[in-house]
Design a protein around this motif. Structure first.
Motif, mmCIF file in Angstrom:
data_model
loop_
_atom_site.group_PDB
_atom_site.id
_atom_site.type_symbol
_atom_site.label_atom_id
_atom_site.label_comp_id
_atom_site.label_asym_id
_atom_site.label_seq_id
_atom_site.Cartn_x
_atom_site.Cartn_y
_atom_site.Cartn_z
ATOM 1 N N TRP A 14 6.417 -7.095 -5.615
ATOM 2 C CA TRP A 14 6.278 -7.339 -4.394
ATOM 3 C C TRP A 14 7.023 -6.018 -3.391
ATOM 4 C CZ3 TRP A 14 2.540 -10.185 -2.608
ATOM 5 C CH2 TRP A 14 2.356 -11.271 -3.547
ATOM 6 N N PRO A 15 8.116 -5.549 -3.894
ATOM 7 C CA PRO A 15 8.660 -4.376 -2.991
ATOM 8 C C PRO A 15 7.704 -3.290 -3.267
ATOM 9 C CG PRO A 15 10.395 -5.637 -4.550
ATOM 10 C CD PRO A 15 9.104 -6.077 -4.841
ATOM 11 N N GLU A 16 7.004 -2.722 -4.344
ATOM 12 C CA GLU A 16 6.117 -1.878 -4.623
ATOM 13 C C GLU A 16 4.750 -2.287 -3.925
ATOM 14 O OE1 GLU A 16 8.795 -2.112 -7.932
ATOM 15 O OE2 GLU A 16 7.430 -3.705 -7.007
ATOM 16 N N PHE A 17 4.313 -3.563 -3.741
ATOM 17 C CA PHE A 17 3.416 -3.915 -2.879
ATOM 18 C C PHE A 17 3.579 -3.680 -1.196
ATOM 19 C CE2 PHE A 17 1.722 -6.846 -0.041
ATOM 20 C CZ PHE A 17 0.187 -6.928 -0.116
ATOM 21 N N ALA A 18 4.620 -3.963 -1.041
ATOM 22 C CA ALA A 18 5.174 -3.600 0.514
ATOM 23 C C ALA A 18 5.340 -2.051 0.749
ATOM 24 C CB ALA A 18 6.318 -4.232 0.887
ATOM 25 N N ARG A 19 5.593 -1.367 -0.182
ATOM 26 C CA ARG A 19 5.619 0.122 0.108
ATOM 27 C C ARG A 19 4.267 0.733 0.093
ATOM 28 N NH1 ARG A 19 10.584 -0.296 -3.486
ATOM 29 N NH2 ARG A 19 9.234 0.133 -5.138
ATOM 30 N N THR A 20 3.497 0.437 -0.786
ATOM 31 C CA THR A 20 2.120 0.846 -0.780
ATOM 32 C C THR A 20 1.412 0.674 0.350
ATOM 33 O OG1 THR A 20 2.064 0.644 -3.235
ATOM 34 C CG2 THR A 20 -0.057 0.874 -2.113
ATOM 35 N N VAL A 21 1.558 -0.583 0.880
ATOM 36 C CA VAL A 21 0.685 -1.003 2.111
ATOM 37 C C VAL A 21 1.318 -0.354 3.156
ATOM 38 C CG1 VAL A 21 -0.077 -3.003 3.383
ATOM 39 C CG2 VAL A 21 -0.073 -3.266 1.043
ATOM 40 N N SER A 22 2.723 -0.322 3.294
ATOM 41 C CA SER A 22 3.201 0.247 4.600
ATOM 42 C C SER A 22 2.957 1.691 4.951
ATOM 43 C CB SER A 22 4.645 -0.340 4.654
ATOM 44 O OG SER A 22 5.408 0.431 3.659
ATOM 45 N N ALA A 23 2.967 2.399 3.817
ATOM 46 C CA ALA A 23 2.830 3.747 3.881
ATOM 47 C C ALA A 23 1.575 4.338 4.327
ATOM 48 C CB ALA A 23 2.873 4.296 2.430
ATOM 49 N N VAL A 24 0.346 3.186 4.455
ATOM 50 C CA VAL A 24 -0.905 3.789 5.021
ATOM 51 C C VAL A 24 -0.935 3.149 6.349
ATOM 52 C CG1 VAL A 24 -1.630 4.132 2.691
ATOM 53 C CG2 VAL A 24 -2.077 1.941 3.721
ATOM 54 N N VAL A 25 -0.273 2.551 6.850
ATOM 55 C CA VAL A 25 -0.261 1.903 8.083
ATOM 56 C C VAL A 25 -0.148 3.250 9.382
ATOM 57 C CG1 VAL A 25 0.455 0.024 9.856
ATOM 58 C CG2 VAL A 25 0.238 -0.387 7.516
ATOM 59 N N PRO A 26 -1.033 3.254 10.076
ATOM 60 C CA PRO A 26 -0.734 4.323 11.032
ATOM 61 C C PRO A 26 0.080 3.940 12.044
ATOM 62 C CG PRO A 26 -3.169 3.636 11.075
ATOM 63 C CD PRO A 26 -2.345 2.976 9.996
ATOM 64 N N PRO A 27 0.414 4.745 13.189
ATOM 65 C CA PRO A 27 0.967 4.063 14.513
ATOM 66 C C PRO A 27 -0.019 3.310 15.177
ATOM 67 C CG PRO A 27 1.795 6.494 14.404
ATOM 68 C CD PRO A 27 0.563 5.951 13.250
ATOM 69 N N GLY A 28 0.347 2.060 15.678
ATOM 70 C CA GLY A 28 -0.583 1.197 16.395
ATOM 71 C C GLY A 28 -1.412 0.423 15.404
ATOM 72 N N GLY A 29 -1.444 0.621 13.986
ATOM 73 C CA GLY A 29 -2.010 -0.379 13.351
ATOM 74 C C GLY A 29 -1.372 -1.555 12.841
ATOM 75 N N VAL A 30 -2.348 -2.503 12.387
ATOM 76 C CA VAL A 30 -1.834 -3.684 12.063
ATOM 77 C C VAL A 30 -2.485 -4.315 10.755
ATOM 78 C CG1 VAL A 30 -3.853 -5.195 13.203
ATOM 79 C CG2 VAL A 30 -1.757 -6.337 12.882
ATOM 80 N N VAL A 31 -1.585 -4.914 9.915
ATOM 81 C CA VAL A 31 -2.081 -5.334 8.392
ATOM 82 C C VAL A 31 -2.785 -6.795 8.537
ATOM 83 C CG1 VAL A 31 -1.366 -5.537 5.994
ATOM 84 C CG2 VAL A 31 -0.261 -3.975 7.474
ATOM 85 N N VAL A 32 -3.565 -7.104 7.904
ATOM 86 C CA VAL A 32 -4.312 -8.150 7.937
ATOM 87 C C VAL A 32 -4.447 -8.592 6.344
ATOM 88 C CG1 VAL A 32 -6.349 -9.589 8.112
ATOM 89 C CG2 VAL A 32 -5.605 -7.789 9.923
ATOM 90 N N ALA A 33 -3.457 -9.543 6.054
ATOM 91 C CA ALA A 33 -3.060 -9.859 4.443
ATOM 92 C C ALA A 33 -4.079 -11.170 4.246
ATOM 93 C CB ALA A 33 -1.735 -10.147 4.349
ATOM 94 N N ALA A 34 -4.551 -11.168 3.277
ATOM 95 C CA ALA A 34 -5.457 -12.198 2.801
ATOM 96 C C ALA A 34 -4.766 -13.624 2.472
ATOM 97 C CB ALA A 34 -6.038 -11.984 1.643
ATOM 98 N N ASN A 35 -3.160 -13.547 1.991
ATOM 99 C CA ASN A 35 -2.535 -14.744 1.843
ATOM 100 C C ASN A 35 -1.044 -14.507 2.022
ATOM 101 O OD1 ASN A 35 -0.789 -13.821 -0.495
ATOM 102 N ND2 ASN A 35 -2.719 -13.372 -1.586
ATOM 103 N N TYR A 36 -0.310 -15.972 2.169
ATOM 104 C CA TYR A 36 1.083 -15.889 2.688
ATOM 105 C C TYR A 36 1.741 -15.214 1.766
ATOM 106 C CZ TYR A 36 1.603 -19.991 -0.510
ATOM 107 O OH TYR A 36 1.857 -21.110 -1.495
ATOM 108 N N GLY A 37 1.700 -14.824 0.651
ATOM 109 C CA GLY A 37 2.399 -13.985 -0.231
ATOM 110 C C GLY A 37 2.340 -12.471 -0.095
#
Length: 489
Positions: free
Chosen positions: A373-396
């Motif tokens: 999970w920490p690796e998951f969060a680092r990977t996803v957060s690294a590609v979020v540009p300013p003003g962007g929002v993440v849409v995740a498929a599940n609560y995990g």
């Protein structure tokens, strides 16, 4: 001495429950303490489970109810704060209490001290106890609640009166966690009607216990009614196999063989036989629950709360069988092998770097959901540009980002996450993770793969290898897309 029942059958008069002798509790309590200590010592192994990440976020949104659970488990998560070790102290202690209660049930069924210790030991090494004692989940609480309800029922059957209120109290608290204990109460009532003793139905304290449970449960019931009974939608989703821990309906009963351990099946089967001779309503209730959960597509572990009772009832007869040295050795080997196998499968004793080379995650899927999970969060957060929002498929996935990348705006339509924030109308671009490519391209016309999830240890779990999409605005706008993203399951 027997008591005639209205149907003409007879039920052995139950002995009066013994007064609790603190000295007599020491062996079973000692086993419970050892189990809790082991679980706490291993609590930081691997990492958070996806459900734990969800509970942490639910704890930040306190409520009297959620679409998929009551408020009790999120309240326990609140005690953990940001510490994985502290979060898992509660399930470890609850597991220790289940071991103790198993010994107490054996005691009130007339077992000698050796059988009490044996019952507690069988529960201590069971797969279901070690798994739920390591991770905080609604099942962690439910296992203790069912143990308490069945223990208090055994005591109330022999003495009646105000003792029934303890059954109502335990059930009411449990109903603030999940609704399964309501099925246990209904099954116990069916057991009384079918097998007796029907005299308990004339005890006003029994009905007072029911009212007490209902009163404690009522805030959550009101919440569910006000929100259109989302738990019914959840049940339909589970029956359809949408949950990661769902199994085919025909496996509900056979799966019981592994929830304690195959070598200890004779102990709880002997418990069913022993209960049939003394309290036939209890095996009848177990049969009703097995049929009900099979017919409705429930999960196999829904029946796990019966094991403290069954192991407690079977411990005495099995020890009575083990009178020769060879039989005692065989029994000791069965317990030791069960402990060894279940510790390896359920607890983080294999180094995480070697986990992918073992069959553990293929046998116990939840283990894989505690890695990466920490690796998951680092990977996803690294590609979020300013003003962007993440849409995740599940609560995990959403919970991991809230825990390990708290500055990244994240949304999910999964279960209660859908109530904790909808996308703002102008949220672009979007980073989308966890959905199949076909759905992503259906919703967002302009998407490219920005990264790929890698937990770093080559472990194949739900997130491993999935693409992270960077997309433009949704095809039909957020207002039209959001209802499609909301789901209960």
């Amino acid at each position: 001495m027997t008591e005639a029942t209205p149907t003409g059958s007879s039920t052995r008069a139950a002995p009066s429950p013994r007064a609790i002798d603190p000295g007599g509790l020491l062996p079973a309590a000692g086993i419970g303490v050892l189990v809790a200590a082991l679980l706490i010592a291993l609590s930081s192994g691997y990492g958070y489970h996806r459900d734990e990440l969800y509970f942490l976020e639910a704890a930040r949104h306190p409520a009297i109810g959620y679409v998929d659970q009551g408020p009790l488990t999120p309240l326990l998560a609140l005690l953990g704060g940001d510490s994985l070790i502290v979060l898992r102290v509660a399930p470890a202690l609850l597991a220790g209490l289940v071991v103790l209660v198993t010994g107490l049930i054996a005691r009130d069924l007339g077992a000698a001290r050796g059988a009490q210790v044996f019952a507690a030991g069988c529960m201590a090494v069971s797969a279901i106890l070690l798994q739920t004692g390591h991770l905080l989940s609604t099942t962690t609480v439910d296992l203790l609640v069912w143990a308490l309800v069945t223990w208090f029922t055994v005591r109330a059957l022999s003495a009646g009166g105000p003792r029934w209120l303890l059954v109502g109290l335990a059930a009411g608290v449990g109903l603030q966690n999940k609704m399964l204990v309501a099925f246990l109460l209904a099954a116990l009532l069916v057991g009384v009607l079918v097998a007796g003793p029907r005299r308990v139905l004339r005890d006003p304290w029994l009905w007072g216990a029911g009212l007490l449970a209902l009163a404690i449960w009522s805030p959550f019931l009101v919440w569910q009614a006000w929100h259109g009974w989302p738990m019914l939608a959840l049940s339909r989703s589970i029956a359809a196999g949408a949950s990661t821990s769902s199994e085919p309906w025909w496996l509900v009963v056979p799966f019981q063989a592994v929830l304690v351990g195959p070598l200890l099946i004779p102990v709880w089967v002997a418990g069913l036989v022993a209960l049939w001779r003394r309290y036939p309503l209890l095996p009848v209730a177990a049969a009703v629950l097995a049929v009900l959960f099979t017919a409705t597509g429930g999960k196999p572990y829904y029946l796990a709360g019966l094991f403290p009772l069954l192991l407690a009832a079977g411990a005495g007869p099995v020890l009575g069988w083990a009178r020769t040295r060879l039989r005692r050795v065989l029994l000791g080997v069965a317990v030791a092998l069960t402990a060894l196998v279940n510790v390896v499968l359920m607890l983080p004793v294999v180094p995480v770097t070697a986990l992918a080379d073992t069959p553990i995650t293929a046998m116990v899927g939840d283990v894989g959901e505690t890695v990466g999970w920490p690796e998951f969060a680092r990977t996803v957060s690294a590609v979020v540009p300013p003003g962007g929002v993440v849409v995740a498929a599940n609560y995990g996935e959403a919970g991991a980002l809230r825990r390990f990348a708290p500055d990244v705006p994240v949304l999910s339509g999964h279960n209660a996450f859908a109530d904790w924030g909808a996308p703002p109308a102008g949220a672009v671009p979007a980073v989308v993770v966890g959905y199949p490519e076909a759905r992503v391209r259906e919703w967002f016309p302009d998407c490219t793969v920005a990264a790929t999830i890698d937990n770093g240890v080559g472990l194949d779990n739900q997130e491993q290898g999935r693409p992270v999409w960077r997309c433009g605005p949704p095809r039909e706008g957020w207002a039209a897309l959001w209802p499609q993203l909301r789901r209960v399951g």
